[in-house]
Write an enzyme that holds these catalytic residues in place. Structure first.
Site, mmCIF file in Angstrom:
data_model
loop_
_atom_site.group_PDB
_atom_site.id
_atom_site.type_symbol
_atom_site.label_atom_id
_atom_site.label_comp_id
_atom_site.label_asym_id
_atom_site.label_seq_id
_atom_site.Cartn_x
_atom_site.Cartn_y
_atom_site.Cartn_z
ATOM 1 N N LYS A 183 0.908 -1.215 -0.031
ATOM 2 C CA LYS A 183 -0.008 0.162 -0.208
ATOM 3 C C LYS A 183 0.920 1.251 0.076
ATOM 4 O O LYS A 183 2.171 1.345 0.257
ATOM 5 C CB LYS A 183 -0.944 0.024 1.288
ATOM 6 C CG LYS A 183 -2.032 -1.218 1.025
ATOM 7 C CD LYS A 183 -2.656 -1.454 0.099
ATOM 8 C CE LYS A 183 -4.169 -1.961 0.085
ATOM 9 N NZ LYS A 183 -4.139 -3.435 0.174
HETATM 10 C C1 LIG Z 1 -5.568 -4.398 0.873
HETATM 11 C C2 LIG Z 1 -6.904 -4.111 0.799
HETATM 12 C C3 LIG Z 1 -7.676 -4.591 1.922
HETATM 13 C C4 LIG Z 1 -7.140 -5.142 3.087
HETATM 14 O O1 LIG Z 1 -6.081 -4.641 3.855
HETATM 15 P P1 LIG Z 1 -5.444 -5.490 4.720
HETATM 16 O O2 LIG Z 1 -4.390 -4.657 5.540
HETATM 17 O O3 LIG Z 1 -4.099 -6.333 3.532
HETATM 18 O O4 LIG Z 1 -5.893 -6.544 5.476
HETATM 19 C C5 LIG Z 1 -8.947 -4.327 1.850
HETATM 20 N N1 LIG Z 1 -9.527 -3.904 0.669
HETATM 21 C C6 LIG Z 1 -8.820 -3.332 -0.309
HETATM 22 C C7 LIG Z 1 -9.629 -2.918 -1.479
HETATM 23 C C8 LIG Z 1 -7.610 -3.576 -0.286
HETATM 24 O O5 LIG Z 1 -6.980 -3.195 -1.377
#
Ligand SMILES: *Cc1c(COP(=O)(O)O)cnc(C)c1O
Length: 381
Positions: A183
């Protein structure tokens, strides 16, 4: 083969290592002053009252659903073009998922399709700011208010984005962020919930630490009895992770600028080559989390594997969630046809998009994509 251009590479370095080492020299490894500091700074950045850090974005979505009182017998509307976590947490809370199609130009939830999916059991809408483009929250909230629904934003892609000057977390019940390894800001695994509602923030405080009404930091100077006032979970972030996140807040603006420049270059070159991609609407500053192209469905997997064979890191965000095996069997005969989500799911390829890419790497990505797409088109299908 090893990639010439990685799909993603984080930008953490000595500054972040030093911040983390600072925590090792202090008293609190977890749920201490660094978590509080990050929560305060992130709330300030977002322009909303409360931020609560948690273990992951998924956990944040789950706790937000629980804190809204959603459970057995309830339905939640979720876009079919998202990561599975958005839908999974609804089922984990004991509620049912209703999938909504997406807008053919942006990939975001099709707002004009939402109202016909609302039933007497519907309790919430969970829009996803796909690829970093904020959903039109004013339109979502108008629908939610008409029907008395909660709104939880999945803002995993959208730390930096705005629409008409508003940010995630400012207008809904809650917005949830992810600090997963790929992210825009990251501590490996982590997440946060932003809200303006003091009761919801207090509920998250309980749910993320076993339902205890005092946390360890409150008890550090002198022991006080705590009570367990709700059935909570163990879901907090650590101070080591928060320390990694804090310096990244100051890097948001220059990194967004760089990703935006890369995305615009991709847009120019792919427009010239006749290759489609999701558009960013007027009034939106996209967080530019992911850049995806749309290629002919009969060639998508060939293009994907050829890119990888030629050293370009790529991935797919996402195949439509309602078409995945588990959800097909969960939905059974209720499985809807959602043509736009299915079309994007069958045509999309995500390309490298991160600040560390060099101009040469960006050209290599574009030239390779165009070369592969052209030769497939030339040879026919
Ligand atoms: C990455 C992501 C999540 C989940 O986040 P995590 O921190 O990996 O649990 C949820 N929704 C979307 C759209 C994502 O890209």
């Amino acid at each position: 083969m090893t990639s010439k251009v990685d799909f993603y590479h984080h930008s953490l370095g000595p500054l972040h290592a030093e911040a983390m080492a600072g925590v090792l020299g202090g008293r609190f490894l977890t749920m201490g002053p660094k978590c509080r500091e990050f929560e305060g700074l992130f709330a300030e950045f977002l322009g909303c009252r409360f931020v609560r850090t948690v273990q992951s974005g998924t956990t944040g979505l789950f706790l937000a659903v629980k804190a809204c009182g959603i459970g057995a017998g309830d339905e939640v509307i979720v876009p079919a073009m998202t990561f599975i976590a958005t839908a999974n947490v609804v089922l984990h809370a004991g509620a049912d998922v209703t999938f909504c199609d997406c807008d053919p130009h942006t990939g975001n939830i099709a707002i004009d399709q939402i109202e016909r999916l609302i039933t007497p059991r519907t309790r919430a809408i969970m829009p996803v700011h796909l690829y970093g483009q904020m959903v039109d929250m004013a339109a979502i909230l108008a629908i939610a208010n008409r029907h008395g629904l909660k709104v939880i934003e999945d803002s995993a892609h959208c730390v930096e984005g705005t629409r008409d000057g508003t940010r995630p977390g400012q207008s809904s019940d809650a917005a949830v962020f992810s600090f997963y390894a790929t992210k825009n800001i990251t501590c490996g695994e982590g997440g946060a919930i932003a809200t303006n509602d003091p009761e919801l923030a207090a509920q998250i405080d309980l749910l993320r630490s076993h339902g205890m009404n005092r946390i360890a930091m409150d008890r550090f100077e002198s022991y006080q009895h705590w009570d367990m006032v709700a059935l909570g979970y163990k879901a907090n972030l650590t101070d080591l992770q928060a320390a990694l996140l804090i310096p990244q807040l100051a890097e948001i603006a220059p990194q967004l600028q760089r990703r935006n420049a890369i995305a615009r270059y991709y847009e120019d070159r792919f427009t010239q080559a006749g290759i489609g991609f999701p558009i960013v609407e007027p009034g939106v500053i996209s967080a530019r989390h992911l850049f995806t192209i749309w290629v002919p469905p009969q060639h998508r997997d060939t293009i994907l594997s050829t890119l990888q064979a030629r050293g370009i890191g790529v991935t797919v965000n996402y195949r439509a969630v309602h078409c995945l095996k588990f959800y097909r069997s969960y939905l059974g005969e209720r499985c809807p046809r959602l043509p736009h989500a299915e079309r994007i799911g069958d045509t999309t390829i995500s390309l490298p998009l991160y600040p560390g890419l060099t101009d040469e790497e960006i050209d290599l990505v574009v030239d390779t994509v165009i070369d592969i797409v052209r030769s497939l088109a030339y040879h026919g299908s």
